[in-house]
Design a protein around this motif. Structure first.
Motif, PDB file in Angstrom:
ATOM      1  N   ILE A  68     -15.034  26.455  62.838  1.00  0.00           N
ATOM      2  CA  ILE A  68     -15.721  25.244  63.278  1.00  0.00           C
ATOM      3  C   ILE A  68     -14.717  24.233  63.811  1.00  0.00           C
ATOM      4  O   ILE A  68     -14.897  23.661  64.888  1.00  0.00           O
ATOM      5  CB  ILE A  68     -16.566  24.649  62.128  1.00  0.00           C
ATOM      6  CG1 ILE A  68     -17.791  25.517  61.872  1.00  0.00           C
ATOM      7  CG2 ILE A  68     -16.969  23.208  62.422  1.00  0.00           C
ATOM      8  CD1 ILE A  68     -18.556  25.164  60.609  1.00  0.00           C
ATOM      9  N   VAL A  69     -13.645  24.014  63.066  1.00  0.00           N
ATOM     10  CA  VAL A  69     -12.623  23.045  63.487  1.00  0.00           C
ATOM     11  C   VAL A  69     -12.010  23.472  64.818  1.00  0.00           C
ATOM     12  O   VAL A  69     -11.866  22.656  65.737  1.00  0.00           O
ATOM     13  CB  VAL A  69     -11.544  22.867  62.396  1.00  0.00           C
ATOM     14  CG1 VAL A  69     -10.379  22.037  62.912  1.00  0.00           C
ATOM     15  CG2 VAL A  69     -12.151  22.230  61.154  1.00  0.00           C
ATOM     16  N   LYS A  70     -11.666  24.752  64.956  1.00  0.00           N
ATOM     17  CA  LYS A  70     -11.068  25.244  66.215  1.00  0.00           C
ATOM     18  C   LYS A  70     -12.024  25.082  67.390  1.00  0.00           C
ATOM     19  O   LYS A  70     -11.620  24.645  68.469  1.00  0.00           O
ATOM     20  CB  LYS A  70     -10.653  26.714  66.078  1.00  0.00           C
ATOM     21  CG  LYS A  70      -9.413  26.924  65.285  1.00  0.00           C
ATOM     22  CD  LYS A  70      -8.850  28.331  65.358  1.00  0.00           C
ATOM     23  CE  LYS A  70      -9.861  29.427  65.343  1.00  0.00           C
ATOM     24  NZ  LYS A  70      -9.298  30.781  65.244  1.00  0.00           N
ATOM     25  N   ALA A  71     -13.291  25.445  67.191  1.00  0.00           N
ATOM     26  CA  ALA A  71     -14.264  25.370  68.287  1.00  0.00           C
ATOM     27  C   ALA A  71     -14.499  23.924  68.726  1.00  0.00           C
ATOM     28  O   ALA A  71     -14.535  23.631  69.926  1.00  0.00           O
ATOM     29  CB  ALA A  71     -15.583  26.021  67.865  1.00  0.00           C
ATOM     30  N   ILE A  72     -14.635  23.025  67.761  1.00  0.00           N
ATOM     31  CA  ILE A  72     -14.863  21.626  68.118  1.00  0.00           C
ATOM     32  C   ILE A  72     -13.632  21.039  68.784  1.00  0.00           C
ATOM     33  O   ILE A  72     -13.739  20.320  69.783  1.00  0.00           O
ATOM     34  CB  ILE A  72     -15.298  20.807  66.887  1.00  0.00           C
ATOM     35  CG1 ILE A  72     -16.721  21.231  66.489  1.00  0.00           C
ATOM     36  CG2 ILE A  72     -15.239  19.309  67.165  1.00  0.00           C
ATOM     37  CD1 ILE A  72     -17.220  20.601  65.210  1.00  0.00           C
ATOM     38  N   ARG A  73     -12.457  21.361  68.286  1.00  0.00           N
ATOM     39  CA  ARG A  73     -11.217  20.843  68.888  1.00  0.00           C
ATOM     40  C   ARG A  73     -11.086  21.319  70.343  1.00  0.00           C
ATOM     41  O   ARG A  73     -10.669  20.572  71.216  1.00  0.00           O
ATOM     42  CB  ARG A  73     -10.014  21.323  68.080  1.00  0.00           C
ATOM     43  CG  ARG A  73      -8.710  20.696  68.529  1.00  0.00           C
ATOM     44  CD  ARG A  73      -7.540  21.134  67.672  1.00  0.00           C
ATOM     45  NE  ARG A  73      -7.702  20.640  66.318  1.00  0.00           N
ATOM     46  CZ  ARG A  73      -7.308  21.303  65.235  1.00  0.00           C
ATOM     47  NH1 ARG A  73      -6.735  22.484  65.341  1.00  0.00           N
ATOM     48  NH2 ARG A  73      -7.486  20.791  64.041  1.00  0.00           N
ATOM     49  N   ARG A  74     -11.499  22.548  70.604  1.00  0.00           N
ATOM     50  CA  ARG A  74     -11.357  23.105  71.946  1.00  0.00           C
ATOM     51  C   ARG A  74     -12.432  22.607  72.911  1.00  0.00           C
ATOM     52  O   ARG A  74     -12.144  22.281  74.061  1.00  0.00           O
ATOM     53  CB  ARG A  74     -11.416  24.629  71.880  1.00  0.00           C
ATOM     54  CG  ARG A  74     -11.276  25.281  73.230  1.00  0.00           C
ATOM     55  CD  ARG A  74     -11.178  26.766  73.135  1.00  0.00           C
ATOM     56  NE  ARG A  74     -11.025  27.334  74.460  1.00  0.00           N
ATOM     57  CZ  ARG A  74     -10.920  28.613  74.705  1.00  0.00           C
ATOM     58  NH1 ARG A  74     -10.923  29.474  73.726  1.00  0.00           N
ATOM     59  NH2 ARG A  74     -10.804  29.039  75.936  1.00  0.00           N
ATOM     60  N   TYR A  75     -13.685  22.553  72.460  1.00  0.00           N
ATOM     61  CA  TYR A  75     -14.791  22.293  73.384  1.00  0.00           C
ATOM     62  C   TYR A  75     -15.349  20.869  73.348  1.00  0.00           C
ATOM     63  O   TYR A  75     -16.130  20.515  74.223  1.00  0.00           O
ATOM     64  CB  TYR A  75     -15.916  23.301  73.149  1.00  0.00           C
ATOM     65  CG  TYR A  75     -15.512  24.687  73.573  1.00  0.00           C
ATOM     66  CD1 TYR A  75     -15.438  25.017  74.922  1.00  0.00           C
ATOM     67  CD2 TYR A  75     -15.161  25.655  72.643  1.00  0.00           C
ATOM     68  CE1 TYR A  75     -15.045  26.280  75.326  1.00  0.00           C
ATOM     69  CE2 TYR A  75     -14.765  26.926  73.036  1.00  0.00           C
ATOM     70  CZ  TYR A  75     -14.706  27.235  74.384  1.00  0.00           C
ATOM     71  OH  TYR A  75     -14.312  28.470  74.781  1.00  0.00           O
ATOM     72  N   GLU A  76     -14.989  20.092  72.359  1.00  0.00           N
ATOM     73  CA  GLU A  76     -15.423  18.691  72.335  1.00  0.00           C
ATOM     74  C   GLU A  76     -14.257  17.842  71.826  1.00  0.00           C
ATOM     75  O   GLU A  76     -14.261  17.363  70.694  1.00  0.00           O
ATOM     76  CB  GLU A  76     -16.668  18.503  71.469  1.00  0.00           C
ATOM     77  CG  GLU A  76     -17.291  17.116  71.546  1.00  0.00           C
ATOM     78  CD  GLU A  76     -17.484  16.589  72.942  1.00  0.00           C
ATOM     79  OE1 GLU A  76     -16.609  15.832  73.399  1.00  0.00           O
ATOM     80  OE2 GLU A  76     -18.498  16.920  73.579  1.00  0.00           O
TER      81      GLU A  76
END
Length: 107
Positions: A68-76
């Motif tokens: 979750i942290v990686k995805a949010i950091r990358r896409y938002e």
């Protein structure tokens, strides 16, 4: 400003012209969290990797939180994850992460 939302919540109708930046960010976060990785044809990395769903709870929680942290950091990149908690008892498989974020540039 801290915002709480439920991961994997129904994204509802997509608003192609959100009235505020806040609405846009919230919609983007719901979309990221509700999308399994590899399901978007032109961006297979988009979303959250759910490969750990059937693992023991402590292992699944740790891996999914990291995803979750990686995805949010990358896409938002306009937000920072501040805290992740879990809703549900896990006994019936209805455990859901509750993600708290801070919009960057706000107090």
């Amino acid at each position: 400003m801290d915002i709480a939302l439920i991961a994997g919540a129904n994204t509802g109708n997509i608003n192609f012209a959100p009235a505020t930046e806040y609405e846009e960010i919230m919609q983007n976060l719901r979309t990221i969290l509700a999308t399994p990785v590899y399901s978007v044809p032109l961006d297979r990395a988009f979303g959250v990797d759910m490969a750990y769903v059937d693992k023991p709870l402590p292992i699944a929680k740790a891996h999914i939180e990291s995803e979750i942290v990686k995805a949010i950091r990358r896409y938002e990149p306009r937000v920072t994850v501040t805290h992740i908690t879990w809703e549900g008892n896990g006994e019936d498989g209805a455990l859901k992460p509750k993600v708290q974020v801070r919009i960057n540039g706000t107090a």
